[in-house]
Design a protein around this motif. Structure first.
Motif, PDB file in Angstrom:
ATOM      1  N   ASN A 162     -11.969  51.846  94.809  1.00  0.00           N
ATOM      2  CA  ASN A 162     -12.052  50.736  93.917  1.00  0.00           C
ATOM      3  C   ASN A 162     -11.265  49.368  94.499  1.00  0.00           C
ATOM      4  O   ASN A 162     -11.523  48.396  94.084  1.00  0.00           O
ATOM      5  N   ASN A 163      -9.896  49.740  95.134  1.00  0.00           N
ATOM      6  CA  ASN A 163      -9.116  48.839  95.506  1.00  0.00           C
ATOM      7  C   ASN A 163      -9.893  47.968  96.721  1.00  0.00           C
ATOM      8  O   ASN A 163      -9.851  46.686  96.607  1.00  0.00           O
ATOM      9  N   MET A 164     -10.875  48.482  97.581  1.00  0.00           N
ATOM     10  CA  MET A 164     -11.484  47.860  98.298  1.00  0.00           C
ATOM     11  C   MET A 164     -12.427  46.760  97.833  1.00  0.00           C
ATOM     12  O   MET A 164     -12.860  45.759  98.468  1.00  0.00           O
ATOM     13  N   LEU A 165     -13.118  47.457  96.907  1.00  0.00           N
ATOM     14  CA  LEU A 165     -14.268  46.862  96.443  1.00  0.00           C
ATOM     15  C   LEU A 165     -13.787  45.594  95.463  1.00  0.00           C
ATOM     16  O   LEU A 165     -14.289  44.524  95.366  1.00  0.00           O
ATOM     17  N   ILE A 166     -12.572  45.689  94.901  1.00  0.00           N
ATOM     18  CA  ILE A 166     -11.932  44.744  93.866  1.00  0.00           C
ATOM     19  C   ILE A 166     -11.672  43.245  95.063  1.00  0.00           C
ATOM     20  O   ILE A 166     -11.784  42.207  94.920  1.00  0.00           O
ATOM     21  N   SER A 167     -10.911  44.093  96.257  1.00  0.00           N
ATOM     22  CA  SER A 167     -10.627  42.923  97.152  1.00  0.00           C
ATOM     23  C   SER A 167     -11.665  42.260  97.817  1.00  0.00           C
ATOM     24  O   SER A 167     -11.688  40.935  98.016  1.00  0.00           O
ATOM     25  N   ALA A 168     -12.847  42.964  98.132  1.00  0.00           N
ATOM     26  CA  ALA A 168     -13.776  42.299  98.622  1.00  0.00           C
ATOM     27  C   ALA A 168     -14.644  41.197  97.701  1.00  0.00           C
ATOM     28  O   ALA A 168     -15.205  40.221  98.008  1.00  0.00           O
ATOM     29  N   GLY A 169     -14.580  41.653  96.413  1.00  0.00           N
ATOM     30  CA  GLY A 169     -15.308  40.543  95.362  1.00  0.00           C
ATOM     31  C   GLY A 169     -14.221  39.674  94.677  1.00  0.00           C
ATOM     32  O   GLY A 169     -14.313  38.518  94.983  1.00  0.00           O
ATOM     33  N   THR A 170     -13.200  40.267  93.953  1.00  0.00           N
ATOM     34  CA  THR A 170     -12.404  39.363  93.382  1.00  0.00           C
ATOM     35  C   THR A 170     -11.439  38.464  93.972  1.00  0.00           C
ATOM     36  O   THR A 170     -11.332  37.117  93.985  1.00  0.00           O
ATOM     37  N   GLU A 171     -10.536  39.162  95.010  1.00  0.00           N
ATOM     38  CA  GLU A 171      -9.715  38.459  95.845  1.00  0.00           C
ATOM     39  C   GLU A 171     -10.280  37.389  96.748  1.00  0.00           C
ATOM     40  O   GLU A 171     -10.045  36.404  96.704  1.00  0.00           O
ATOM     41  N   THR A 172     -11.382  37.791  97.420  1.00  0.00           N
ATOM     42  CA  THR A 172     -11.839  36.960  98.191  1.00  0.00           C
ATOM     43  C   THR A 172     -12.652  35.624  97.632  1.00  0.00           C
ATOM     44  O   THR A 172     -12.287  34.578  97.919  1.00  0.00           O
ATOM     45  N   SER A 193     -12.281  30.030  95.682  1.00  0.00           N
ATOM     46  CA  SER A 193     -12.424  29.155  94.650  1.00  0.00           C
ATOM     47  C   SER A 193     -11.107  28.073  94.598  1.00  0.00           C
ATOM     48  O   SER A 193     -11.449  27.021  94.369  1.00  0.00           O
ATOM     49  N   GLN A 194      -9.950  28.562  95.156  1.00  0.00           N
ATOM     50  CA  GLN A 194      -8.814  27.756  94.911  1.00  0.00           C
ATOM     51  C   GLN A 194      -8.724  27.390  93.402  1.00  0.00           C
ATOM     52  O   GLN A 194      -8.409  26.203  93.212  1.00  0.00           O
ATOM     53  N   TYR A 217     -12.726  33.282 104.826  1.00  0.00           N
ATOM     54  CA  TYR A 217     -11.189  32.886 105.617  1.00  0.00           C
ATOM     55  C   TYR A 217     -11.781  31.742 106.605  1.00  0.00           C
ATOM     56  O   TYR A 217     -10.997  30.993 107.096  1.00  0.00           O
ATOM     57  N   THR A 218     -12.959  31.975 107.285  1.00  0.00           N
ATOM     58  CA  THR A 218     -13.440  31.188 108.424  1.00  0.00           C
ATOM     59  C   THR A 218     -13.658  29.863 107.628  1.00  0.00           C
ATOM     60  O   THR A 218     -13.285  28.783 108.209  1.00  0.00           O
ATOM     61  N   HIS A 219     -14.261  29.860 106.592  1.00  0.00           N
ATOM     62  CA  HIS A 219     -14.741  28.615 105.793  1.00  0.00           C
ATOM     63  C   HIS A 219     -13.177  27.944 105.295  1.00  0.00           C
ATOM     64  O   HIS A 219     -13.023  26.641 105.526  1.00  0.00           O
ATOM     65  N   GLN A 220     -12.294  28.966 104.962  1.00  0.00           N
ATOM     66  CA  GLN A 220     -11.007  28.111 104.403  1.00  0.00           C
ATOM     67  C   GLN A 220     -10.214  27.677 105.688  1.00  0.00           C
ATOM     68  O   GLN A 220      -9.654  26.578 105.665  1.00  0.00           O
TER      69      GLN A 220
END
Length: 658
Positions: free
Chosen positions: A365-375, A380-381, A455-458
């Protein structure tokens, strides 16, 4: 720098004796605390003036527009109201704690007077510091014991001494080879005496901490390291309390939750509370950790460069991520794990392996939330969008000062100490679960895939690094990755041992894999890490030769250009004499010629030598800014590694008004 050499002259003489004729400049940083305070106060008043002026100018502009529209009989929202001319902005001054006890004055004239008053004080303090810096006498020898005790207390609290001098300075050499010799060689034969390092990027230096004593930084770093290490024990309890939410059955059995709370395991709310709420709470708490670590490094330890602060944040941020991993696996059973380790080591391995397997759902669940929500939150900034929205919709962009608008347009920097530990944590989770729960490794791969795109885009369009840290963080990153490889090998050996493999085969696997990893580790260290820490003397010499060749070509080109200009000027003068030839009877008299030249109408009216132009320019500048002159009647030139408060070219002495 030792006490005996904490002046630019002594420092220059010392290194000039070691490297004769190779030292170009030596400067000791100054504890100009009062000057810094006055400049910061003046800067604060300047920004207040600009903000008030921008709001006042906007109000006057709107009043004039409404007045003009009313005169032209145009419909406006307040046509039936009496137009009120905006009053001059006011502010309250005084030391009273309550607003009613403060005096109300007009803001703009008050701030103008205060800025001018502070400018005079800044000039006086700058002159005092400059004269004291170049003074020959040492006034610190006859201080009373009380003054020494006060200075020692001040040094313990702030890291800075009570006198003007400090233990940090900058040396500039005539060539790179000499600089590398000074950095790589043992200068005095004793440790802690004339310790030299390569100068960081001037933009990397945190100038407010540049004069902090090195010994103070070492002591405070050790203190913070001990406190943060002890803090991991309390962090284990906090993370354990949060992760306990994911086991609703156990909480109901202990009476923490009512028996009828979310009994249906197939409901949406049951999955939400048990699977995702603990992960979201833990990630929200982890957002605060880098912020606190940065405050500790900047305000308490007072590290001198942004890159050192970034390394400190990375180290402890990653450490607390590891603490999260341990706490989630052990699940508040620390004492049980320790007792099993001393009584029955095999049972300890069985227990830890079972805990790791049962914790896989949390990390999934931690990795899925990081892949979706955090990134996506990073992409979006949203925080910056909200800041701009509030500024445009509620504050009014036209009532904002030019300085504030420039700050809003400034790009943000990528803080490696905040972002990179999450990547390394995902790598650690993937290596641990690759052998027992491969689906967790799949979620980590999904996280890396999305994070690489985001992060490449950022990095290309959002972030802009304000300084160059020299890649120092990569050394810690290298050790972290190799440490994860060692851990994964030992963990995989434990897994195959529990699966019934012979201990001899497990030992062979463990020894061989650790040996191969160690050889690769040493090869990386000797091939890349050690050579990259310093510049080779041969390379430094090659660079010096190329620099000298470029300078020589530039000198020859300037000589050629000057000779060509001189020849062209001589030809023009010769042609002018031929074209302006007059018979003797038509020449003006001597008195007429003198009157022409005195009025600037003679042939030499527009001609002035280059030396005369330089002398006139120098005289004009000196007369207009007497503070730039030192006791030797020499102009204090701009130096990139001089403190900003001592570089007068960097001062802001008045508001910026359009």
């Amino acid at each position: 720098v030792p006490e005996s050499h904490r002046r630019g002259q002594e420092l220059f003489q010392f290194f000039d004796a070691v490297f004769p004729g190779q030292v170009k400049r030596a400067e000791i940083l100054l504890n100009a605390t009062e000057l810094t305070r006055l400049i910061n106060k003046r800067q604060s008043l300047i920004e207040k003036f600009e903000n008030i002026y921008a709001e006042s100018a906007y109000e006057r502009k709107m009043y004039n527009q409404m007045k003009e529209n009313a005169g032209n009989n145009k419909k406006i929202c307040c046509f039936h109201k009496t137009l009120k001319k905006p009053e001059d902005p006011t502010t309250r001054i005084g030391k009273s704690m309550f607003c009613c006890g403060k005096k109300v004055v007009k803001a703009l004239p008050y701030y103008t007077a205060e800025i001018n008053n502070l400018s005079r004080k800044v000039s006086q303090e700058y002159k005092r510091v400059t004269y004291e810096q170049i003074a020959v006498e040492d006034t610190n020898e006859n201080k009373e014991a009380f003054h020494h005790a006060a200075a020692a207390a001040q040094k313990f609290i702030t890291g800075k001494g009570g006198d003007l001098k400090c233990d940090t300075g900058f040396l500039e050499f005539t060539n790179l080879t000499t600089k590398q010799s000074a950095v790589q060689c043992n200068i005095t034969g004793s440790t802690g005496y004339m310790v030299t390092t390569s100068a960081p990027d001037p933009r990397d230096i945190l100038w407010e901490n540049a004069t902090v004593e090195k010994q103070s930084i070492i002591v405070k770093r050790a203190q913070c390291g001990l406190l943060l290490l002890v803090g991991t024990l309390f962090w284990l309890l906090l993370v354990g309390s949060i992760t306990s939410i994911s086991n609703l059955e156990e909480l109901r059995e202990k009476g923490v939750l009512p028996q009828d709370f979310l009994v249906d395991k197939d409901s949406f709310w049951y999955d939400l509370v048990q699977g995702y709420i603990p992960v979201i709470i833990l990630e929200l708490i982890m957002l605060v950790v880098p912020f606190i670590l940065r405050i500790i490094a900047t305000k308490f330890i007072r590290l001198k460069t942004h890159s050192e602060i970034d390394q400190f944040v990375y180290k402890w941020h990653f450490g607390y991520r590891i603490t999260n991993l341990v706490s989630i696996i052990v699940r508040q059973q620390v004492l049980k794990t320790l007792s099993l380790f001393f009584t029955n080591p095999r049972s300890t391995i069985d227990y830890l392996t079972g805990s790791i397997a049962s914790s896989s759902q949390f990390f999934l669940n931690n990795m899925l939330i990081s892949a979706g929500t955090e990134t996506l939150f990073e992409l979006s900034q949203i925080t910056k969008i909200c800041r701009h929205f509030i500024r445009h919709q509620f504050v009014t962009i036209e009532a904002t000062s030019k300085r504030q608008l420039e700050r809003m347009r400034e790009p943000i920097s990528l803080e490696w100490g905040e972002k990179v530990p999450m990547f390394i944590f995902a790598l650690l989770v993937a290596t641990m679960y690759s052998a027992i729960v491969p689906i967790v490794m799949g979620s980590c791969a999904l996280y890396f895939f999305i994070a690489a795109k985001v992060y490449t885009h950022q990095a290309l369009f959002i972030y802009a690094q304000p300084y160059e840290g020299g890649g120092k963080l990569m050394y810690q990153l290298n050790r972290s990755v190799l440490g994860i490889v060692y851990i994964s090998i030992m963990f995989f050996a434990a897994i195959i041992y529990l699966q019934g493999a012979e201990i001899f085969a497990v030992g062979i696997f463990l020894v061989v894999m650790l040996l191969i990893t160690f050889i690769v580790d040493r090869r990386i260290t000797t091939t890349f890490v050690n050579p990259s820490t310093t510049l080779a003397m041969t390379n430094a010499r090659i660079i010096d030769e190329e620099t000298n060749a470029i300078k020589e070509r530039s000198r020859l080109y300037r000589e050629f250009r000057d000779a060509k200009k001189r020849k062209r000027r001589e030809e023009n003068e010769e042609n002018s004499r031929r074209n302006n030839y007059l018979p003797a009877g038509t020449l003006p008299t001597l008195s007429e010629s003198n009157s022409f030249e005195s009025n600037g109408l003679g042939p030499s009216a527009g001609i002035e030598s280059d030396e005369g132009l330089r002398r006139r320019h120098h005289t004009t500048r000196s007369s207009g800014d007497e503070d730039d002159m030192d006791m030797g009647n020499k102009t204090i030139e701009f130096y990139l590694y001089r403190q900003p408060q001592l570089n007068k070219e960097l001062w802001e002495t008045g508001p910026r008004i359009d």
